[in-house]
Design a protein around this motif. Structure first.
Motif, PDB file in Angstrom:
ATOM      1  N   CYS A 131       0.837  -1.199   0.000  1.00  0.00           N
ATOM      2  CA  CYS A 131       0.000   0.000   0.000  1.00  0.00           C
ATOM      3  C   CYS A 131       0.874   1.252   0.000  1.00  0.00           C
ATOM      4  N   PRO A 132       1.453   1.575  -1.163  1.00  0.00           N
ATOM      5  CA  PRO A 132       2.244   2.806  -1.226  1.00  0.00           C
ATOM      6  C   PRO A 132       1.362   4.006  -0.858  1.00  0.00           C
ATOM      7  N   LEU A 133       1.847   4.827   0.051  1.00  0.00           N
ATOM      8  CA  LEU A 133       1.035   5.920   0.576  1.00  0.00           C
ATOM      9  C   LEU A 133       0.563   6.893  -0.500  1.00  0.00           C
ATOM     10  N   GLU A 134       1.392   7.153  -1.505  1.00  0.00           N
ATOM     11  CA  GLU A 134       0.962   8.084  -2.559  1.00  0.00           C
ATOM     12  C   GLU A 134      -0.192   7.503  -3.370  1.00  0.00           C
ATOM     13  N   LYS A 135      -0.217   6.176  -3.552  1.00  0.00           N
ATOM     14  CA  LYS A 135      -1.329   5.519  -4.256  1.00  0.00           C
ATOM     15  C   LYS A 135      -2.594   5.555  -3.393  1.00  0.00           C
ATOM     16  N   LEU A 136      -2.426   5.301  -2.092  1.00  0.00           N
ATOM     17  CA  LEU A 136      -3.575   5.360  -1.192  1.00  0.00           C
ATOM     18  C   LEU A 136      -4.149   6.771  -1.153  1.00  0.00           C
ATOM     19  N   GLU A 137      -3.297   7.767  -1.121  1.00  0.00           N
ATOM     20  CA  GLU A 137      -3.763   9.153  -1.083  1.00  0.00           C
ATOM     21  C   GLU A 137      -4.588   9.473  -2.326  1.00  0.00           C
ATOM     22  N   ALA A 138      -4.145   9.006  -3.492  1.00  0.00           N
ATOM     23  CA  ALA A 138      -4.885   9.237  -4.733  1.00  0.00           C
ATOM     24  C   ALA A 138      -6.260   8.565  -4.685  1.00  0.00           C
ATOM     25  N   VAL A 139      -6.330   7.372  -4.110  1.00  0.00           N
ATOM     26  CA  VAL A 139      -7.609   6.671  -3.975  1.00  0.00           C
ATOM     27  C   VAL A 139      -8.497   7.395  -2.969  1.00  0.00           C
ATOM     28  N   ARG A 140      -7.929   7.798  -1.841  1.00  0.00           N
ATOM     29  CA  ARG A 140      -8.715   8.503  -0.822  1.00  0.00           C
ATOM     30  C   ARG A 140      -9.353   9.772  -1.385  1.00  0.00           C
ATOM     31  N   GLU A 141      -8.647  10.469  -2.247  1.00  0.00           N
ATOM     32  CA  GLU A 141      -9.187  11.692  -2.855  1.00  0.00           C
ATOM     33  C   GLU A 141     -10.406  11.399  -3.721  1.00  0.00           C
ATOM     34  N   ARG A 142     -10.479  10.196  -4.275  1.00  0.00           N
ATOM     35  CA  ARG A 142     -11.597   9.819  -5.142  1.00  0.00           C
ATOM     36  C   ARG A 142     -12.734   9.140  -4.393  1.00  0.00           C
ATOM     37  N   MET A 143     -12.505   8.752  -3.141  1.00  0.00           N
ATOM     38  CA  MET A 143     -13.545   8.069  -2.364  1.00  0.00           C
ATOM     39  C   MET A 143     -14.640   9.047  -1.974  1.00  0.00           C
ATOM     40  N   LYS A 144     -15.899   8.558  -1.962  1.00  0.00           N
ATOM     41  CA  LYS A 144     -17.008   9.424  -1.563  1.00  0.00           C
ATOM     42  C   LYS A 144     -17.201   9.438  -0.050  1.00  0.00           C
ATOM     43  N   SER A 145     -16.660   8.472   0.642  1.00  0.00           N
ATOM     44  CA  SER A 145     -16.803   8.419   2.098  1.00  0.00           C
ATOM     45  C   SER A 145     -15.697   9.238   2.774  1.00  0.00           C
ATOM     46  N   THR A 146     -15.953   9.595   4.010  1.00  0.00           N
ATOM     47  CA  THR A 146     -14.961  10.280   4.827  1.00  0.00           C
ATOM     48  C   THR A 146     -13.849   9.296   5.154  1.00  0.00           C
ATOM     49  N   THR A 147     -12.603   9.730   5.025  1.00  0.00           N
ATOM     50  CA  THR A 147     -11.490   8.846   5.355  1.00  0.00           C
ATOM     51  C   THR A 147     -10.481   9.564   6.233  1.00  0.00           C
ATOM     52  N   ARG A 148      -9.774   8.777   6.997  1.00  0.00           N
ATOM     53  CA  ARG A 148      -8.644   9.271   7.787  1.00  0.00           C
ATOM     54  C   ARG A 148      -7.507   8.297   7.588  1.00  0.00           C
ATOM     55  N   LEU A 149      -6.299   8.796   7.795  1.00  0.00           N
ATOM     56  CA  LEU A 149      -5.107   7.969   7.646  1.00  0.00           C
ATOM     57  C   LEU A 149      -4.186   8.215   8.827  1.00  0.00           C
ATOM     58  N   HIS A 150      -3.746   7.126   9.436  1.00  0.00           N
ATOM     59  CA  HIS A 150      -2.691   7.206  10.454  1.00  0.00           C
ATOM     60  C   HIS A 150      -1.515   6.397   9.914  1.00  0.00           C
ATOM     61  N   VAL A 151      -0.379   7.052   9.802  1.00  0.00           N
ATOM     62  CA  VAL A 151       0.819   6.399   9.275  1.00  0.00           C
ATOM     63  C   VAL A 151       1.742   6.011  10.426  1.00  0.00           C
ATOM     64  N   ILE A 152       2.152   4.761  10.423  1.00  0.00           N
ATOM     65  CA  ILE A 152       3.156   4.292  11.375  1.00  0.00           C
ATOM     66  C   ILE A 152       4.496   4.462  10.674  1.00  0.00           C
ATOM     67  N   ASP A 153       5.222   5.496  11.076  1.00  0.00           N
ATOM     68  CA  ASP A 153       6.477   5.854  10.415  1.00  0.00           C
ATOM     69  C   ASP A 153       7.480   4.707  10.498  1.00  0.00           C
ATOM     70  N   GLY A 154       7.935   4.269   9.336  1.00  0.00           N
ATOM     71  CA  GLY A 154       8.907   3.188   9.267  1.00  0.00           C
ATOM     72  C   GLY A 154       8.287   1.804   9.334  1.00  0.00           C
ATOM     73  N   GLY A 155       6.967   1.730   9.519  1.00  0.00           N
ATOM     74  CA  GLY A 155       6.299   0.436   9.647  1.00  0.00           C
ATOM     75  C   GLY A 155       6.131  -0.267   8.312  1.00  0.00           C
ATOM     76  N   ASP A 156       6.259  -1.594   8.339  1.00  0.00           N
ATOM     77  CA  ASP A 156       6.026  -2.391   7.138  1.00  0.00           C
ATOM     78  C   ASP A 156       4.557  -2.824   7.100  1.00  0.00           C
ATOM     79  N   HIS A 157       4.226  -3.817   6.300  1.00  0.00           N
ATOM     80  CA  HIS A 157       2.832  -4.262   6.183  1.00  0.00           C
ATOM     81  C   HIS A 157       2.286  -4.796   7.513  1.00  0.00           C
ATOM     82  N   SER A 158       3.162  -5.317   8.344  1.00  0.00           N
ATOM     83  CA  SER A 158       2.756  -5.808   9.673  1.00  0.00           C
ATOM     84  C   SER A 158       2.994  -4.771  10.764  1.00  0.00           C
ATOM     85  N   PHE A 159       3.332  -3.553  10.357  1.00  0.00           N
ATOM     86  CA  PHE A 159       3.609  -2.417  11.247  1.00  0.00           C
ATOM     87  C   PHE A 159       4.932  -2.540  11.988  1.00  0.00           C
TER      88      PHE A 159
END
Length: 180
Positions: free
Chosen positions: A116-144
């Protein structure tokens, strides 16, 4: 951890059939898990009528939670996606389900999550009709999991980083429930 932070009535956890039974098999396509997941959700909702229903899942569980939320008769208050697998094995972006959602969605993602590259997720979030929030775990991998060097430079422990994610998620869910 999230159930405790939310003072939840109950948190129901489960494994998909391909994981349970001691032998872990290769996962099926997410669509094949929807019926099983939906049954668990409907049973929980029937047990606690009138209570907010929050769907949460890790990786494929978050993707299937989003599919279940789009089903007729399932009315979650919010969805929590922990390590959403936006990118498929072939590299395609799997955003169809997300774009159909109408309920608030919280994403918790590691900044080093290759699925889940963050820039790709951000592009999807901008197109979503629902309210979204994102919390990033800095340096975390897929398992955090966070690399030791990153932890040392941040001054946080793995547990503290995860607790920050839980607190952000609890705040999001509480806000959604209070706005109802």
């Amino acid at each position: 951890m999230l159930g405790k932070a939310l003072h939840a009535v109950e948190v129901i956890t489960f494994d998909y059939p391909y994981i349970s039974g001691g032998k872990r098999k290769a996962p099926p396509k997410a669509e094949k898990l929807v019926e099983f997941h939906s049954d668990v959700v409907r049973t929980a909702a029937a047990k606690y009528p009138g209570h907010p229903l929050i769907l949460a899942g890790k990786s494929m569980g978050s993707r299937v939670s989003c599919m279940v939320a789009n089903e007729q008769g399932v009315c979650p208050s919010a969805i929590v996606c922990l390590g959403y697998p936006l990118k498929g094995i072939n590299g395609a972006i799997r955003d169809e389900t997300l774009l159909q959602l109408s309920v608030p969605v919280m994403f918790v993602q590691g900044s080093k999550d290759g699925l889940c590259p963050l820039e790709k997720l951000e592009a999807v979030r901008e197109r979503m009709k629902s309210t979204t929030r994102l919390h990033v775990i800095d340096g975390g991998d897929h398992s955090f999991k966070i690399a030791k060097k990153v932890l040392q430079s941040s001054g946080l422990t793995q547990d503290e980083a995860e607790d920050l994610a839980v607190q952000a998620t609890a705040k999001f869910v509480s806000n959604v429930i209070n706005e109802r």
